[in-house]
Each structure stands twice: as structure tokens, then as C-alpha cells.
Design a protein around this motif. Structure first.
Motif, PDB file in Angstrom:
ATOM      1  N   LEU A  52     -53.547  52.025 113.255  1.00 48.80           N
ATOM      2  CA  LEU A  52     -52.425  52.594 114.310  1.00 48.80           C
ATOM      3  C   LEU A  52     -53.029  52.272 115.632  1.00 48.80           C
ATOM      4  O   LEU A  52     -52.243  52.249 116.726  1.00 48.80           O
ATOM      5  N   ALA A  53     -54.311  52.599 116.028  1.00 46.96           N
ATOM      6  CA  ALA A  53     -54.919  52.059 117.165  1.00 46.96           C
ATOM      7  C   ALA A  53     -54.600  50.739 117.553  1.00 46.96           C
ATOM      8  O   ALA A  53     -54.589  50.447 118.723  1.00 46.96           O
ATOM      9  N   GLY A  54     -54.523  49.871 116.688  1.00 43.79           N
ATOM     10  CA  GLY A  54     -54.199  48.581 117.007  1.00 43.79           C
ATOM     11  C   GLY A  54     -52.985  48.023 116.961  1.00 43.79           C
ATOM     12  O   GLY A  54     -52.540  46.736 117.323  1.00 43.79           O
ATOM     13  N   ALA A  55     -52.017  48.965 116.698  1.00 39.17           N
ATOM     14  CA  ALA A  55     -50.613  48.423 116.775  1.00 39.17           C
ATOM     15  C   ALA A  55     -50.234  48.245 117.861  1.00 39.17           C
ATOM     16  O   ALA A  55     -50.612  48.523 119.140  1.00 39.17           O
ATOM     17  N   PRO A  56     -49.033  47.195 118.162  1.00 37.33           N
ATOM     18  CA  PRO A  56     -48.267  46.165 116.903  1.00 37.33           C
ATOM     19  C   PRO A  56     -49.299  45.188 116.659  1.00 37.33           C
ATOM     20  O   PRO A  56     -48.465  44.227 115.828  1.00 37.33           O
ATOM     21  N   ASN A  57     -50.313  45.020 116.932  1.00 39.66           N
ATOM     22  CA  ASN A  57     -51.254  43.491 116.502  1.00 39.66           C
ATOM     23  C   ASN A  57     -51.779  43.660 115.273  1.00 39.66           C
ATOM     24  O   ASN A  57     -52.632  42.761 114.873  1.00 39.66           O
ATOM     25  N   ALA A  58     -51.647  44.763 114.430  1.00 35.86           N
ATOM     26  CA  ALA A  58     -52.313  44.766 113.109  1.00 35.86           C
ATOM     27  C   ALA A  58     -51.093  44.923 111.932  1.00 35.86           C
ATOM     28  O   ALA A  58     -50.315  45.835 112.063  1.00 35.86           O
ATOM     29  N   GLU A  59     -50.901  43.960 110.862  1.00 40.63           N
ATOM     30  CA  GLU A  59     -50.031  44.039 109.886  1.00 40.63           C
ATOM     31  C   GLU A  59     -50.650  44.275 108.447  1.00 40.63           C
ATOM     32  O   GLU A  59     -51.601  43.462 108.250  1.00 40.63           O
ATOM     33  N   VAL A  60     -50.349  45.279 107.777  1.00 37.32           N
ATOM     34  CA  VAL A  60     -50.873  45.492 106.494  1.00 37.32           C
ATOM     35  C   VAL A  60     -50.681  44.778 105.446  1.00 37.32           C
ATOM     36  O   VAL A  60     -49.361  44.617 105.230  1.00 37.32           O
ATOM     37  N   LEU A  61     -51.178  44.077 104.947  1.00 34.73           N
ATOM     38  CA  LEU A  61     -50.923  43.006 103.741  1.00 34.73           C
ATOM     39  C   LEU A  61     -51.300  43.729 102.317  1.00 34.73           C
ATOM     40  O   LEU A  61     -50.395  43.607 101.352  1.00 34.73           O
ATOM     41  N   GLU A  62     -52.317  44.362 102.150  1.00 36.26           N
ATOM     42  CA  GLU A  62     -52.947  44.953 101.149  1.00 36.26           C
ATOM     43  C   GLU A  62     -53.485  46.026 101.318  1.00 36.26           C
ATOM     44  O   GLU A  62     -54.373  46.263 102.393  1.00 36.26           O
ATOM     45  N   PRO A  63     -53.608  47.350 100.482  1.00 29.76           N
ATOM     46  CA  PRO A  63     -52.630  47.567  99.634  1.00 29.76           C
ATOM     47  C   PRO A  63     -51.335  48.167 100.058  1.00 29.76           C
ATOM     48  O   PRO A  63     -51.130  48.663 101.277  1.00 29.76           O
ATOM     49  N   PRO A  64     -50.378  48.050  99.308  1.00 30.59           N
ATOM     50  CA  PRO A  64     -49.078  48.325  99.510  1.00 30.59           C
ATOM     51  C   PRO A  64     -48.841  49.785  99.959  1.00 30.59           C
ATOM     52  O   PRO A  64     -48.359  50.219 101.025  1.00 30.59           O
ATOM     53  N   ALA A  65     -49.947  50.780  99.286  1.00 35.50           N
ATOM     54  CA  ALA A  65     -49.892  52.117  99.559  1.00 35.50           C
ATOM     55  C   ALA A  65     -50.389  52.282 101.254  1.00 35.50           C
ATOM     56  O   ALA A  65     -50.001  53.430 101.544  1.00 35.50           O
ATOM     57  N   LEU A  66     -51.276  51.636 101.740  1.00 32.38           N
ATOM     58  CA  LEU A  66     -51.701  51.726 103.235  1.00 32.38           C
ATOM     59  C   LEU A  66     -50.487  51.620 104.013  1.00 32.38           C
ATOM     60  O   LEU A  66     -50.535  52.262 105.073  1.00 32.38           O
ATOM     61  N   LYS A  67     -49.477  51.059 103.731  1.00 37.96           N
ATOM     62  CA  LYS A  67     -48.148  50.926 104.701  1.00 37.96           C
ATOM     63  C   LYS A  67     -47.648  52.342 104.789  1.00 37.96           C
ATOM     64  O   LYS A  67     -46.806  52.523 105.829  1.00 37.96           O
ATOM     65  N   TYR A  68     -47.829  53.233 104.043  1.00 40.72           N
ATOM     66  CA  TYR A  68     -47.159  54.287 103.933  1.00 40.72           C
ATOM     67  C   TYR A  68     -48.147  55.687 104.318  1.00 40.72           C
ATOM     68  O   TYR A  68     -47.685  56.931 104.220  1.00 40.72           O
ATOM     69  N   ILE A  69     -49.090  55.458 104.657  1.00 50.28           N
ATOM     70  CA  ILE A  69     -50.138  56.625 104.890  1.00 50.28           C
ATOM     71  C   ILE A  69     -49.554  57.050 106.365  1.00 50.28           C
ATOM     72  O   ILE A  69     -49.386  56.285 107.307  1.00 50.28           O
TER      73      ILE A  69
END
Length: 180
Positions: free
Chosen positions: A163-180
Motif C-alpha cells: 500500500l505504501a508503494g501504490a499505485p506502483n505495485a501490482e499483486v500477482l501472487e497469492p490471490p489472497a494478498l489482493k484482499y487483505i
């Protein structure tokens, strides 16, 4: 992006000074530690190091009762004094190599979660030159982005870093990390 932390967890200055002095002089301390919703406890510790994370100071030390490393939030230390117990120095090689080497920041753990991110812009450039974690692998992509792979013990802690690196960081794995 920028991360700004304002200390919101105040530490008693006399406690902070004594704990730093104990670390520097390699002396054991006795603290009165009060966690929210719990009765206070008294610990005898050998302080090893301090770090600031999110909005609070923490101390890594050797807990004499459990004969193990522990982390204490310094704002929860109600009192501190030097103890008569002998200081227990870090094991050979230091505590960082074992206790905190698994951490993304400093929260260690035995779990391992493989994470893969696509980093853009200056965050991607930083990942190529900065080693944030011992398991970190980076790979420059043709489009200029950087794939970062690591094994971390806490997805929640890693999510805060993302989140500190947003919007320059996109989660590819694991899918669960996208929803924390």
C-alpha cells in the motif's frame, strides 16, 4: 509515493533513555509491560535493538523467563529499571540472521508465503538496487516493470508495504494478498 509516519504511541522519555543505555552498556532490565485489555506483566530482558514501525517504537530483546527473543512495543512499558540479572548477549552471528531475517520489516515468523509483485516506475527501479529481504528475487521485464518474488512470514505486514508503494505495485501472487 511517500510514506509519512507520525509517532502516535508516546514513549516515556525516561524509559526510552534507560532502555537505550541498557542496550549500549549490555545490562539487563526489568520492565512493567501493560498490553491493552490485559493485566500488566513484569519481564526481565536483555535489550538488543530498537526499531520504529508504523507509528510506534519497538524493542527486540532476550526474555529471561522464556529464554527466547521477544519484541515489545515501547509505549506499553510503564516502568523500567536496571536488573541484577546477568545480560544475555545475542548468539554468535547475531539475532538479525535468525530472528528477524525472515521478516519483511521486523515481524518474524515461521510461515512462508510466496509473493510475486509487478513493480513500476521508481519502485521497480529501487527493487533492482535495494535488498529488502533475504529471499527477494527481482527480474527486469521488457516493458520496464520489475517482477519481485519473495517468501514472507506475514501477508498483512507485506500488504502494508504494498500500500505504501501504490499505485506502483501490482499483486500477482497469492490471490489472497489482493484482499487483505
Amino acid at each position: 509515493s511517500a510514506v509519512v509516519s507520525i509517532p502516535v504511541a508516546s514513549v516515556k522519555p525516561e524509559v526510552f533513555r534507560l532502555l537505550v543505555e541498557a542496550k549500549n552498556e549490555r545490562r539487563a532490565v526489568r520492565i512493567r509491560y501493560v498490553s491493552p485489555g490485559k493485566e500488566g506483566r513484569t519481564w526481565t530482558l536483555s535489550p538488543y535493538d530498537f526499531y520504529f514501525r508504523v507509528n510506534a517504537w519497538y524493542m527486540i530483546s532476550f526474555n529471561h523467563k522464556y529464554k527466547a527473543l521477544s519484541t515489545h512495543r515501547m509505549s506499553r512499558v510503564a516502568r523500567a529499571s536496571f536488573a541484577n540479572d546477568e545480560y544475555v548477549p545475542p548468539e554468535e552471528g547475531g539475532f538479525r540472521e535468525g530472528y528477524s531475517a525472515s521478516a519483511w520489516y521486523v515481524s518474524p515468523g515461521t510461515e512462508r508465503h510466496k509473493v510475486v509483485l509487478r513493480l513500476q516506475g521508481s519502485l521497480g527501479e529501487s527493487a533492482l538496487s535495494v535488498k529488502w529481504h533475504p529471499s527477494q528475487q527481482t527480474e527486469l521485464q521488457e516493458d520496464g516493470s520489475v517482477l519481485l518474488t519473495a517468501e514472507v512470514p506475514h501477508l498483512e505486514e507485506f500488504a502494508r508495504w504494498i500500500l505504501a508503494g501504490a499505485p506502483n505495485a501490482e499483486v500477482l501472487e497469492p490471490p489472497a494478498l489482493k484482499y487483505i
